[in-house]
Motif scaffolding. Structure first.
Motif, PDB file in Angstrom:
ATOM      1  N   GLU A  66       0.809  -1.216   0.000  1.00  0.00           N
ATOM      2  CA  GLU A  66       0.000   0.000   0.000  1.00  0.00           C
ATOM      3  C   GLU A  66       0.847   1.274   0.000  1.00  0.00           C
ATOM      4  OE1 GLU A  66      -2.673  -0.331   3.262  1.00  0.00           O
ATOM      5  OE2 GLU A  66      -3.935  -1.846   2.280  1.00  0.00           O
ATOM      6  N   SER A  67       2.178   1.116   0.196  1.00  0.00           N
ATOM      7  CA  SER A  67       3.032   2.306   0.101  1.00  0.00           C
ATOM      8  C   SER A  67       3.297   2.671  -1.362  1.00  0.00           C
ATOM      9  CB  SER A  67       4.362   2.062   0.820  1.00  0.00           C
ATOM     10  OG  SER A  67       5.144   1.100   0.144  1.00  0.00           O
ATOM     11  N   ILE A  68       3.081   1.702  -2.267  1.00  0.00           N
ATOM     12  CA  ILE A  68       3.315   1.949  -3.694  1.00  0.00           C
ATOM     13  C   ILE A  68       2.017   2.374  -4.376  1.00  0.00           C
ATOM     14  CG2 ILE A  68       4.028   0.902  -5.888  1.00  0.00           C
ATOM     15  CD1 ILE A  68       5.913  -0.885  -4.294  1.00  0.00           C
ATOM     16  N   VAL A  69       0.974   1.593  -4.201  1.00  0.00           N
ATOM     17  CA  VAL A  69      -0.351   1.970  -4.749  1.00  0.00           C
ATOM     18  C   VAL A  69      -1.434   1.656  -3.712  1.00  0.00           C
ATOM     19  CG1 VAL A  69       0.313   1.596  -7.149  1.00  0.00           C
ATOM     20  CG2 VAL A  69      -0.731  -0.271  -5.843  1.00  0.00           C
ATOM     21  N   SER A  70      -2.480   2.434  -3.808  1.00  0.00           N
ATOM     22  CA  SER A  70      -3.678   2.107  -3.013  1.00  0.00           C
ATOM     23  C   SER A  70      -4.725   1.566  -3.985  1.00  0.00           C
ATOM     24  CB  SER A  70      -4.202   3.357  -2.301  1.00  0.00           C
ATOM     25  OG  SER A  70      -4.631   4.328  -3.236  1.00  0.00           O
ATOM     26  N   PHE A  71      -5.580   0.648  -3.483  1.00  0.00           N
ATOM     27  CA  PHE A  71      -6.590   0.008  -4.334  1.00  0.00           C
ATOM     28  C   PHE A  71      -7.896  -0.035  -3.543  1.00  0.00           C
ATOM     29  CE2 PHE A  71      -8.065  -4.106  -6.527  1.00  0.00           C
ATOM     30  CZ  PHE A  71      -8.593  -3.405  -7.591  1.00  0.00           C
ATOM     31  N   GLU A  72      -8.913   0.632  -4.122  1.00  0.00           N
ATOM     32  CA  GLU A  72     -10.213   0.715  -3.436  1.00  0.00           C
ATOM     33  C   GLU A  72     -11.317   0.857  -4.468  1.00  0.00           C
ATOM     34  OE1 GLU A  72      -9.954   4.144  -0.993  1.00  0.00           O
ATOM     35  OE2 GLU A  72      -9.449   5.489  -2.640  1.00  0.00           O
ATOM     36  N   GLU A  73     -12.538   0.745  -3.997  1.00  0.00           N
ATOM     37  CA  GLU A  73     -13.680   0.855  -4.908  1.00  0.00           C
ATOM     38  C   GLU A  73     -13.800   2.295  -5.395  1.00  0.00           C
ATOM     39  OE1 GLU A  73     -18.533   0.177  -5.081  1.00  0.00           O
ATOM     40  OE2 GLU A  73     -17.406  -0.332  -3.247  1.00  0.00           O
ATOM     41  N   ASP A  74     -14.046   2.398  -6.727  1.00  0.00           N
ATOM     42  CA  ASP A  74     -14.288   3.732  -7.293  1.00  0.00           C
ATOM     43  C   ASP A  74     -15.793   3.924  -7.391  1.00  0.00           C
ATOM     44  OD1 ASP A  74     -14.323   6.099  -8.597  1.00  0.00           O
ATOM     45  OD2 ASP A  74     -13.030   5.491 -10.267  1.00  0.00           O
ATOM     46  N   GLN A  75     -16.340   4.590  -6.420  1.00  0.00           N
ATOM     47  CA  GLN A  75     -17.803   4.722  -6.331  1.00  0.00           C
ATOM     48  C   GLN A  75     -18.358   5.752  -7.305  1.00  0.00           C
ATOM     49  OE1 GLN A  75     -18.549   5.563  -2.198  1.00  0.00           O
ATOM     50  NE2 GLN A  75     -18.048   3.456  -1.545  1.00  0.00           N
ATOM     51  N   LYS A  76     -17.484   6.460  -8.027  1.00  0.00           N
ATOM     52  CA  LYS A  76     -17.952   7.460  -8.996  1.00  0.00           C
ATOM     53  C   LYS A  76     -18.331   6.818 -10.331  1.00  0.00           C
ATOM     54  CE  LYS A  76     -15.219  11.235  -7.060  1.00  0.00           C
ATOM     55  NZ  LYS A  76     -14.191  12.273  -7.342  1.00  0.00           N
ATOM     56  N   GLN A  77     -17.930   5.548 -10.509  1.00  0.00           N
ATOM     57  CA  GLN A  77     -18.214   4.881 -11.779  1.00  0.00           C
ATOM     58  C   GLN A  77     -19.574   4.194 -11.712  1.00  0.00           C
ATOM     59  OE1 GLN A  77     -16.094   5.242 -14.305  1.00  0.00           O
ATOM     60  NE2 GLN A  77     -14.715   6.453 -12.965  1.00  0.00           N
ATOM     61  N   GLU A  78     -20.203   4.089 -12.893  1.00  0.00           N
ATOM     62  CA  GLU A  78     -21.525   3.458 -12.970  1.00  0.00           C
ATOM     63  C   GLU A  78     -21.416   1.942 -12.801  1.00  0.00           C
ATOM     64  OE1 GLU A  78     -23.383   4.625 -16.567  1.00  0.00           O
ATOM     65  OE2 GLU A  78     -23.492   6.751 -16.018  1.00  0.00           O
ATOM     66  N   VAL A  79     -20.332   1.376 -13.319  1.00  0.00           N
ATOM     67  CA  VAL A  79     -20.133  -0.062 -13.166  1.00  0.00           C
ATOM     68  C   VAL A  79     -19.199  -0.291 -11.997  1.00  0.00           C
ATOM     69  CG1 VAL A  79     -20.540  -0.507 -15.617  1.00  0.00           C
ATOM     70  CG2 VAL A  79     -18.210  -0.050 -14.788  1.00  0.00           C
ATOM     71  N   PHE A  80     -19.188  -1.550 -11.517  1.00  0.00           N
ATOM     72  CA  PHE A  80     -18.329  -1.872 -10.375  1.00  0.00           C
ATOM     73  C   PHE A  80     -16.865  -1.760 -10.815  1.00  0.00           C
ATOM     74  CE2 PHE A  80     -16.450  -4.986  -7.319  1.00  0.00           C
ATOM     75  CZ  PHE A  80     -16.703  -4.231  -6.171  1.00  0.00           C
ATOM     76  N   THR A  81     -16.127  -0.865 -10.155  1.00  0.00           N
ATOM     77  CA  THR A  81     -14.764  -0.514 -10.605  1.00  0.00           C
ATOM     78  C   THR A  81     -13.833  -0.340  -9.412  1.00  0.00           C
ATOM     79  OG1 THR A  81     -15.691   0.659 -12.500  1.00  0.00           O
ATOM     80  CG2 THR A  81     -13.397   1.153 -11.924  1.00  0.00           C
ATOM     81  N   GLY A  82     -12.569  -0.721  -9.630  1.00  0.00           N
ATOM     82  CA  GLY A  82     -11.552  -0.488  -8.618  1.00  0.00           C
ATOM     83  C   GLY A  82     -10.687   0.718  -9.003  1.00  0.00           C
ATOM     84  N   LYS A  83     -10.325   1.503  -8.039  1.00  0.00           N
ATOM     85  CA  LYS A  83      -9.506   2.714  -8.291  1.00  0.00           C
ATOM     86  C   LYS A  83      -8.076   2.484  -7.786  1.00  0.00           C
ATOM     87  CE  LYS A  83     -10.085   6.369  -5.726  1.00  0.00           C
ATOM     88  NZ  LYS A  83     -10.652   7.617  -5.141  1.00  0.00           N
ATOM     89  N   ILE A  84      -7.108   2.708  -8.706  1.00  0.00           N
ATOM     90  CA  ILE A  84      -5.678   2.549  -8.363  1.00  0.00           C
ATOM     91  C   ILE A  84      -5.046   3.934  -8.296  1.00  0.00           C
ATOM     92  CG2 ILE A  84      -3.470   1.564  -9.054  1.00  0.00           C
ATOM     93  CD1 ILE A  84      -5.075  -0.470 -10.727  1.00  0.00           C
ATOM     94  N   THR A  85      -4.391   4.242  -7.193  1.00  0.00           N
ATOM     95  CA  THR A  85      -3.694   5.525  -7.021  1.00  0.00           C
ATOM     96  C   THR A  85      -2.207   5.249  -6.797  1.00  0.00           C
ATOM     97  OG1 THR A  85      -5.652   6.549  -6.041  1.00  0.00           O
ATOM     98  CG2 THR A  85      -3.520   7.657  -5.698  1.00  0.00           C
ATOM     99  N   ALA A  86      -1.349   5.834  -7.680  1.00  0.00           N
ATOM    100  CA  ALA A  86       0.102   5.625  -7.581  1.00  0.00           C
ATOM    101  C   ALA A  86       0.678   6.551  -6.512  1.00  0.00           C
ATOM    102  CB  ALA A  86       0.762   5.893  -8.925  1.00  0.00           C
ATOM    103  N   LEU A  87       1.398   5.977  -5.568  1.00  0.00           N
ATOM    104  CA  LEU A  87       1.935   6.749  -4.453  1.00  0.00           C
ATOM    105  C   LEU A  87       3.451   6.965  -4.560  1.00  0.00           C
ATOM    106  CD1 LEU A  87      -0.090   5.009  -1.607  1.00  0.00           C
ATOM    107  CD2 LEU A  87      -0.645   7.131  -2.825  1.00  0.00           C
ATOM    108  N   LYS A  88       4.189   5.946  -4.983  1.00  0.00           N
ATOM    109  CA  LYS A  88       5.631   6.083  -5.159  1.00  0.00           C
ATOM    110  C   LYS A  88       6.113   5.049  -6.170  1.00  0.00           C
ATOM    111  CE  LYS A  88       7.427   2.907  -1.651  1.00  0.00           C
ATOM    112  NZ  LYS A  88       8.305   2.748  -0.477  1.00  0.00           N
ATOM    113  N   GLU A  89       7.311   5.223  -6.687  1.00  0.00           N
ATOM    114  CA  GLU A  89       7.855   4.290  -7.659  1.00  0.00           C
ATOM    115  C   GLU A  89       7.986   2.900  -7.051  1.00  0.00           C
ATOM    116  OE1 GLU A  89      10.667   5.991 -11.060  1.00  0.00           O
ATOM    117  OE2 GLU A  89      11.525   6.203  -9.061  1.00  0.00           O
ATOM    118  N   GLY A  90       7.753   1.916  -7.902  1.00  0.00           N
ATOM    119  CA  GLY A  90       7.890   0.557  -7.435  1.00  0.00           C
ATOM    120  C   GLY A  90       6.933  -0.361  -8.160  1.00  0.00           C
ATOM    121  N   SER A  91       6.912  -1.601  -7.711  1.00  0.00           N
ATOM    122  CA  SER A  91       6.063  -2.596  -8.348  1.00  0.00           C
ATOM    123  C   SER A  91       5.346  -3.400  -7.272  1.00  0.00           C
ATOM    124  CB  SER A  91       6.912  -3.516  -9.229  1.00  0.00           C
ATOM    125  OG  SER A  91       6.105  -4.517  -9.815  1.00  0.00           O
ATOM    126  N   THR A  92       4.057  -3.655  -7.491  1.00  0.00           N
ATOM    127  CA  THR A  92       3.280  -4.466  -6.553  1.00  0.00           C
ATOM    128  C   THR A  92       2.121  -5.112  -7.312  1.00  0.00           C
ATOM    129  OG1 THR A  92       2.143  -4.466  -4.406  1.00  0.00           O
ATOM    130  CG2 THR A  92       1.743  -2.587  -5.852  1.00  0.00           C
TER     131      THR A  92
END
Length: 341
Positions: free
Chosen positions: A62-88
């Motif tokens: 979670e220090s690299i990306v956060s992953f949560e539901e994107d409630q702004k979308q009409e369909v069921f969607t996950g939201k990815i937010t990049a926080l720092k360089e890296g891979s996960t």
């Protein structure tokens, strides 16, 4: 009645809940590359429909990306937010029973990557510029190593000539070991000079030759160099004194030769003079001896003369000539000292 209805409703809820659970969860995306601080959404297919609210989201780092539901979308969607360089990786799940496919997420920092590429290119350029490896280049190699180590892992992976840097470092290490041995050899040769005498010339010259063969930086590492300098001076002093003795001896010999030559010349001149005098006397006697011819006298003079032109006869008007016997008979008993010598 109320109690009975409550129990029936609870039984109904449990039955419904147990019957309406996710059977499959699928993230509709391949591996993702995302710029740092950006946010993207990925659709998630959950079956059966209506069970999406039971799905949870997971980012393994979670220090690299956060992953949560994107409630702004009409369909069921996950939201990815990049926080720092890296891979996960990210995935969705329902308890431990149903887990979605895992998606790899690579977070990049384009600006930082450009800096890495520039630094890696500079390092490659400097490695190639090294050329033939000598001890004079060890500082340059050390600086390249420092620059390489300052890069992060991604930056280091961009350096194309790293193996050449490692070879250069190994070559420097080998040359350094050889240099240490050379220095030890020079120090040993200087030590072997010992007490300086006129026989020390060869050992001093050997130590000097080996010292001069070292590079300047290596010469500074010779611990007993001052001993060599002192030995050279001591030998020079001895050689100078010996040369002065030889020159003095040579000058003495020359002086003796000159004196002997001068003495010989004097003797030769004296002998020549004596010989000349003897010759002159003989000639004079032969030329002027009255016994060899006529003599001259005057009637009144008491001596006879070897020459009629004797200066003592210039004033005489009468000059008689004859033999010595005749002169002596005339009373002239001695030869004139003026013309008789």
């Amino acid at each position: 009645v109320a109690t009975v209805l409550s129990v029936l409703w609870g039984i109904f809820f449990v039955v419904v809940a147990n019957g309406e659970t996710p059977e499959s969860i699928h993230i509709s995306s391949q591996d993702i590359t995302i710029e740092i601080k950006d946010t993207i959404s990925v659709p998630i297919d959950v079956q059966p429909e209506g069970t999406q609210n039971l799905v949870k989201f997971q980012s393994e780092d979670e220090s690299i990306v956060s992953f949560e539901e994107d409630q702004k979308q009409e369909v069921f969607t996950g939201k990815i937010t990049a926080l720092k360089e890296g891979s996960t990786t990210i995935f969705a799940y329902y308890h431990d029973k149903v887990i979605s496919n895992k998606i790899k997420v690579e977070v990049v920092d384009t600006q930082k990557q450009k800096v890495r590429e520039k630094a890696a290119a500079d390092i490659d350029k400097n490695i190639v510029a090294l050329g033939t490896i000598t001890l004079e280049k060890q500082e340059a190699i050390k600086n390249i190593r420092t620059s390489y180590d300052a890069l992060d892992k991604k930056g280091q992976q961009l350096v194309k000539h790293y193996t050449e840097l490692e070879k250069a470092e190994k070559t420097i290490e080998k040359l350094q070991n050889e240099e240490k041995q050379q220095i030890k050899t020079v120090e040993k040769d200087i030590e072997d000079i010992g007490t300086v005498s006129l026989k020390s010339k060869a050992s001093i010259q050997k130590a000097r030759k080996e010292y001069d063969a070292l590079r300047k930086a290596s010469q500074k590492k010779v611990s007993n160099y001052t001993v060599l300098v002192s030995a050279e001076k001591a030998y020079q002093d001895l050689e100078t004194k010996e040369q002065q003795k030889a020159e003095a001896k040579q000058q003495e010999a020359i002086k003796k030769q000159q004196e002997a030559a001068a003495k010989q010349q004097q003797e030769n001149e004296a002998a020549a003079k004596q010989q000349q005098n003897s010759t002159n006397e003989t000639y004079h006697e032969e030329q002027n001896s009255p016994s060899q011819g006529l003599v001259y006298w005057t009637p009144n003079g008491g001596k006879y003369h070897a020459s009629s032109s004797c200066r003592t006869l210039k004033k005489s008007k009468t000059i008689i000539q004859g033999t010595v016997e005749e002169a002596k008979a005339a009373g002239k008993d001695a030869l004139c000292k003026v013309c008789g010598h």
